[in-house]
Design a protein around this motif. Structure first.
Motif, mmCIF file in Angstrom:
data_model
loop_
_atom_site.group_PDB
_atom_site.id
_atom_site.type_symbol
_atom_site.label_atom_id
_atom_site.label_comp_id
_atom_site.label_asym_id
_atom_site.label_seq_id
_atom_site.Cartn_x
_atom_site.Cartn_y
_atom_site.Cartn_z
ATOM 1 N N ASP A 1 52.802 -48.846 -6.218
ATOM 2 C CA ASP A 1 52.664 -47.389 -6.181
ATOM 3 C C ASP A 1 53.239 -46.836 -7.484
ATOM 4 O O ASP A 1 53.977 -45.869 -7.507
ATOM 5 N N ASN B 1 57.270 -41.735 -9.158
ATOM 6 C CA ASN B 1 58.164 -42.812 -8.748
ATOM 7 C C ASN B 1 58.974 -43.351 -9.928
ATOM 8 O O ASN B 1 59.541 -44.433 -9.845
ATOM 9 N N THR C 1 47.077 -48.196 -11.460
ATOM 10 C CA THR C 1 47.573 -47.067 -10.666
ATOM 11 C C THR C 1 48.103 -45.973 -11.585
ATOM 12 O O THR C 1 47.779 -44.792 -11.412
#
Length: 126
Positions: free
Chosen positions: A63, A68, A99
């Protein structure tokens, strides 16, 4: 890093990782979309047709995107921490790059994309 040597050999199933990801998302598309978008169906077919063979397996975040990450406040081009590792697994190392790039909004992108940009991806090149 050798994920087996640090005791993470049982964390995931690297064989078939990319295929599971692509096919899983494609199966989920009808439940996730609120509009009929022919572009999405074309992209899904394109991904299946061009799915690369995974050559390496490593620990991946799974992710890996800018919400993040902790960026250096004095230089947002430097990552000083990565948060939320609960989705990590063993898989293709290029999937984390993919991603991050999926959320990339370039300074030349449309005004609509600029309005939903929530990362420093259009920070001027240094």
């Amino acid at each position: 890093m050798d994920y087996r040597a640090i005791g993470l050999g049982d964390l995931g199933k690297p064989q078939g990782y990319l295929e599971r990801q692509v096919r899983g998302w494609n199966r989920s598309l009808p439940r996730l979309t609120t509009h009929d978008l022919a572009e999405v169906e074309r992209i899904a077919a394109w991904l299946i047709e061009r799915m690369p063979q995974m050559k390496d397996a490593t620990l991946i975040h799974n992710d890996y995107k800018y919400d993040n990450m902790v960026l250096n406040p004095d230089d947002v081009t430097k990552i000083i921490g990565v948060l939320d590792w609960e989705m990590c697994t063993i898989g293709d190392p290029l999937s984390d790059l993919g991603t991050a790039l999926a959320y990339w909004v370039d300074a030349r992108d449309s005004r609509d994309l600029q309005q939903v940009r929530w990362s420093p991806s259009n920070y001027p090149a240094v």
